[in-house]
Design a protein around this motif. Structure first.
Motif, PDB file in Angstrom:
ATOM      1  N   LEU A  12       0.822  -1.209   0.000  1.00 60.53           N
ATOM      2  CA  LEU A  12       0.000   0.000   0.000  1.00 60.53           C
ATOM      3  C   LEU A  12       0.855   1.259   0.000  1.00 60.53           C
ATOM      4  O   LEU A  12       0.502   2.257  -0.644  1.00 60.53           O
ATOM      5  CB  LEU A  12      -0.916   0.002   1.226  1.00 60.53           C
ATOM      6  CG  LEU A  12      -2.230  -0.748   1.114  1.00 60.53           C
ATOM      7  CD1 LEU A  12      -2.963  -0.713   2.447  1.00 60.53           C
ATOM      8  CD2 LEU A  12      -3.089  -0.140   0.022  1.00 60.53           C
ATOM      9  N   GLY A  13       1.951   1.236   0.748  1.00 67.16           N
ATOM     10  CA  GLY A  13       2.824   2.411   0.778  1.00 67.16           C
ATOM     11  C   GLY A  13       3.383   2.744  -0.595  1.00 67.16           C
ATOM     12  O   GLY A  13       3.443   3.919  -0.985  1.00 67.16           O
ATOM     13  N   PHE A  14       3.775   1.714  -1.346  1.00 66.60           N
ATOM     14  CA  PHE A  14       4.270   1.939  -2.702  1.00 66.60           C
ATOM     15  C   PHE A  14       3.180   2.532  -3.592  1.00 66.60           C
ATOM     16  O   PHE A  14       3.426   3.466  -4.352  1.00 66.60           O
ATOM     17  CB  PHE A  14       4.761   0.618  -3.313  1.00 66.60           C
ATOM     18  CG  PHE A  14       6.006   0.076  -2.690  1.00 66.60           C
ATOM     19  CD1 PHE A  14       7.238   0.666  -2.920  1.00 66.60           C
ATOM     20  CD2 PHE A  14       5.968  -1.040  -1.881  1.00 66.60           C
ATOM     21  CE1 PHE A  14       8.395   0.162  -2.359  1.00 66.60           C
ATOM     22  CE2 PHE A  14       7.109  -1.558  -1.317  1.00 66.60           C
ATOM     23  CZ  PHE A  14       8.326  -0.954  -1.548  1.00 66.60           C
ATOM     24  N   VAL A  15       1.973   1.982  -3.488  1.00 67.82           N
ATOM     25  CA  VAL A  15       0.870   2.435  -4.333  1.00 67.82           C
ATOM     26  C   VAL A  15       0.514   3.886  -4.033  1.00 67.82           C
ATOM     27  O   VAL A  15       0.280   4.693  -4.945  1.00 67.82           O
ATOM     28  CB  VAL A  15      -0.356   1.524  -4.144  1.00 67.82           C
ATOM     29  CG1 VAL A  15      -1.572   2.081  -4.873  1.00 67.82           C
ATOM     30  CG2 VAL A  15      -0.050   0.119  -4.658  1.00 67.82           C
ATOM     31  N   LEU A  16       0.474   4.250  -2.753  1.00 69.68           N
ATOM     32  CA  LEU A  16       0.098   5.611  -2.370  1.00 69.68           C
ATOM     33  C   LEU A  16       1.041   6.644  -2.970  1.00 69.68           C
ATOM     34  O   LEU A  16       0.607   7.655  -3.537  1.00 69.68           O
ATOM     35  CB  LEU A  16       0.089   5.732  -0.841  1.00 69.68           C
ATOM     36  CG  LEU A  16      -1.030   5.002  -0.103  1.00 69.68           C
ATOM     37  CD1 LEU A  16      -0.787   5.036   1.395  1.00 69.68           C
ATOM     38  CD2 LEU A  16      -2.372   5.628  -0.435  1.00 69.68           C
ATOM     39  N   ILE A  17       2.341   6.408  -2.824  1.00 67.08           N
ATOM     40  CA  ILE A  17       3.320   7.365  -3.337  1.00 67.08           C
ATOM     41  C   ILE A  17       3.278   7.402  -4.864  1.00 67.08           C
ATOM     42  O   ILE A  17       3.363   8.474  -5.485  1.00 67.08           O
ATOM     43  CB  ILE A  17       4.734   7.018  -2.852  1.00 67.08           C
ATOM     44  CG1 ILE A  17       4.796   7.028  -1.317  1.00 67.08           C
ATOM     45  CG2 ILE A  17       5.746   7.999  -3.424  1.00 67.08           C
ATOM     46  CD1 ILE A  17       4.472   8.349  -0.684  1.00 67.08           C
ATOM     47  N   PHE A  18       3.120   6.246  -5.490  1.00 63.99           N
ATOM     48  CA  PHE A  18       3.098   6.222  -6.950  1.00 63.99           C
ATOM     49  C   PHE A  18       1.870   6.942  -7.498  1.00 63.99           C
ATOM     50  O   PHE A  18       1.942   7.631  -8.525  1.00 63.99           O
ATOM     51  CB  PHE A  18       3.123   4.771  -7.454  1.00 63.99           C
ATOM     52  CG  PHE A  18       3.364   4.660  -8.935  1.00 63.99           C
ATOM     53  CD1 PHE A  18       4.655   4.640  -9.424  1.00 63.99           C
ATOM     54  CD2 PHE A  18       2.313   4.593  -9.834  1.00 63.99           C
ATOM     55  CE1 PHE A  18       4.900   4.540 -10.790  1.00 63.99           C
ATOM     56  CE2 PHE A  18       2.535   4.502 -11.196  1.00 63.99           C
ATOM     57  CZ  PHE A  18       3.832   4.481 -11.678  1.00 63.99           C
ATOM     58  N   LYS A  19       0.737   6.804  -6.812  1.00 66.87           N
ATOM     59  CA  LYS A  19      -0.478   7.472  -7.275  1.00 66.87           C
ATOM     60  C   LYS A  19      -0.355   8.991  -7.187  1.00 66.87           C
ATOM     61  O   LYS A  19      -1.011   9.726  -7.933  1.00 66.87           O
ATOM     62  CB  LYS A  19      -1.686   7.018  -6.443  1.00 66.87           C
ATOM     63  CG  LYS A  19      -2.189   5.630  -6.799  1.00 66.87           C
ATOM     64  CD  LYS A  19      -3.313   5.187  -5.897  1.00 66.87           C
ATOM     65  CE  LYS A  19      -4.594   5.915  -6.247  1.00 66.87           C
ATOM     66  NZ  LYS A  19      -5.160   5.496  -7.539  1.00 66.87           N
ATOM     67  N   ALA A  20       0.470   9.485  -6.260  1.00 64.35           N
ATOM     68  CA  ALA A  20       0.591  10.935  -6.080  1.00 64.35           C
ATOM     69  C   ALA A  20       1.744  11.543  -6.867  1.00 64.35           C
ATOM     70  O   ALA A  20       1.717  12.739  -7.157  1.00 64.35           O
ATOM     71  CB  ALA A  20       0.766  11.266  -4.600  1.00 64.35           C
ATOM     72  N   SER A  21       2.744  10.755  -7.207  1.00 64.70           N
ATOM     73  CA  SER A  21       3.920  11.334  -7.864  1.00 64.70           C
ATOM     74  C   SER A  21       4.316  10.619  -9.142  1.00 64.70           C
ATOM     75  O   SER A  21       5.126  11.141  -9.912  1.00 64.70           O
ATOM     76  CB  SER A  21       5.119  11.310  -6.895  1.00 64.70           C
ATOM     77  OG  SER A  21       5.462   9.977  -6.556  1.00 64.70           O
ATOM     78  N   GLY A  22       3.758   9.413  -9.370  1.00 60.95           N
ATOM     79  CA  GLY A  22       4.148   8.653 -10.548  1.00 60.95           C
ATOM     80  C   GLY A  22       5.538   8.061 -10.432  1.00 60.95           C
ATOM     81  O   GLY A  22       6.122   7.651 -11.429  1.00 60.95           O
ATOM     82  N   VAL A  23       6.078   7.996  -9.195  1.00 61.55           N
ATOM     83  CA  VAL A  23       7.431   7.495  -8.970  1.00 61.55           C
ATOM     84  C   VAL A  23       7.389   6.374  -7.940  1.00 61.55           C
ATOM     85  O   VAL A  23       6.670   6.460  -6.942  1.00 61.55           O
ATOM     86  CB  VAL A  23       8.363   8.627  -8.479  1.00 61.55           C
ATOM     87  CG1 VAL A  23       9.714   8.067  -8.049  1.00 61.55           C
ATOM     88  CG2 VAL A  23       8.565   9.651  -9.580  1.00 61.55           C
ATOM     89  N   PHE A  24       8.152   5.321  -8.195  1.00 60.23           N
ATOM     90  CA  PHE A  24       8.240   4.204  -7.258  1.00 60.23           C
ATOM     91  C   PHE A  24       9.041   4.635  -6.035  1.00 60.23           C
ATOM     92  O   PHE A  24      10.145   5.174  -6.164  1.00 60.23           O
ATOM     93  CB  PHE A  24       8.913   3.016  -7.945  1.00 60.23           C
ATOM     94  CG  PHE A  24       8.776   1.730  -7.197  1.00 60.23           C
ATOM     95  CD1 PHE A  24       7.617   0.988  -7.290  1.00 60.23           C
ATOM     96  CD2 PHE A  24       9.795   1.272  -6.387  1.00 60.23           C
ATOM     97  CE1 PHE A  24       7.480  -0.200  -6.605  1.00 60.23           C
ATOM     98  CE2 PHE A  24       9.667   0.092  -5.696  1.00 60.23           C
ATOM     99  CZ  PHE A  24       8.507  -0.654  -5.805  1.00 60.23           C
TER     100      PHE A  24
END
Length: 309
Positions: free
Chosen positions: A23-35
């Motif tokens: 979930l932590g990976f998904v949250l950041i990726f959804k907001a910045s497009g970066v892993f």
């Protein structure tokens, strides 16, 4: 049949724990497009904060109640993760707006190494325990159906329920709230989001704070199961196949991917291990993720990207 169901239940509950990290990976990726390579370090830092403040608060404040101690330790740890999120945005992210994605990717790597060093520096490098009252003794269910019943870990069961509630809450947050829609807009295009008045800095602080909260819950559960130590940051490696299967942009995909990985690992170890040798549980998830990268790189629920030229 009872042993098969026991294996299935164990795999599904382990998969829910993998989903928490993903979930932590998904949250950041959804907001910045970066892993976000710093998610594992965030889990370690949050768990260290919780473990150490749970020890220090009774000494500093004279609190005798275990529940008050845990509540205060969790509140202080969450405040620490929000402060980390604010510092990350202030010192790193705001200077990388509209830069190439590789710049943000390298920033998350730097943040990961910084947190890996900051945590032991502030809290010590020993092995610490977290006791939040989750029962550790197993229980037997369906005894009237199967002789002897099915063995289920109560701790894993509690952790799975917490994970499901958190996933449901985050899904509603992204789909139903104004801030959630703003997060999706920022992920699609930073410049376009800014042009319609979405404050990029505030959005990034919010999403890193939410990811910090997820890291705190993850750290508490994993720390309660196996202790808080430096290797806890490596638990993020287990989440990589999960986000590949579920899709980097899908919160529900994180949960489905985690269940598939957890179940697949247990079943393959039990039923294929005798024929292929031990250790299948270690590499099974990565082989499955590789197959998805070859045939469905966007994952089960990820958005398929089509570029027209």
């Amino acid at each position: 049949m009872a042993f098969f169901l026991e294996t299935v239940l164990g795999g599904l509950m382990t998969g829910m724990l993998y989903s928490l990290v993903a979930l932590g990976f998904v949250l950041i990726f959804k907001a910045s497009g970066v892993f976000n390579f710093a998610q594992g370090a965030m889990v370690l830092f949050a768990a260290l904060s919780m473990a150490r403040f749970a020890q220090w608060i009774p000494e500093w404040l004279g609190v005798q109640s275990v529940w008050w101690t845990l509540a205060l330790a969790m509140a202080v740890s969450m405040a620490a993760m929000v402060a980390i999120a604010w510092l990350i945005e202030r010192l790193a992210l705001r200077h990388l707006v509209n830069q190439e994605p590789i710049a943000l990717l390298m920033a998350t790597l730097g943040i990961a190494y910084f947190l890996d060093g900051l945590g032991p520096l502030l809290y010590g490098s020993g092995v610490y325990g977290i006791d939040v009252g989750m029962p550790k003794e197993p229980i037997f269910v369906l005894e009237s159906v199967f002789p002897g019943g099915i063995l289920v870990s109560k701790e894993d069961l509690y952790a799975a329920v917490i994970a499901m509630v958190l996933v449901a809450a985050l899904s509603l947050f992204f789909q139903k709230t104004r801030t959630g829609r703003a997060l999706r807009a920022v992920a699609d295009d930073h410049q376009a989001a800014q042009s319609i008045g979405i404050p990029l800095s505030r959005i990034w602080v919010i999403v890193w704070s939410v990811a910090g909260g997820v890291a705190l819950v993850t750290g508490i559960i994993w720390g309660s199961k196996s202790g808080v130590q430096f290797s806890l940051s490596l638990v993020a490696l287990k989440a990589l196949p999960v986000v590949i299967l579920g899709g980097l942009t899908s919160v529900p995909g994180a949960i489905i991917g985690g269940l598939i990985i957890g179940l697949g690992e247990k079943l393959s170890e039990i039923y294929l291990g005798p024929y292929l040798g031990g250790g299948i549980e270690i590499w099974f998830a990565y082989v499955l993720a590789l197959a998805f990268l070859l045939f469905r790189p966007q994952g089960l629920f990820g958005d398929k990207i089509i570029d027209r030229v």
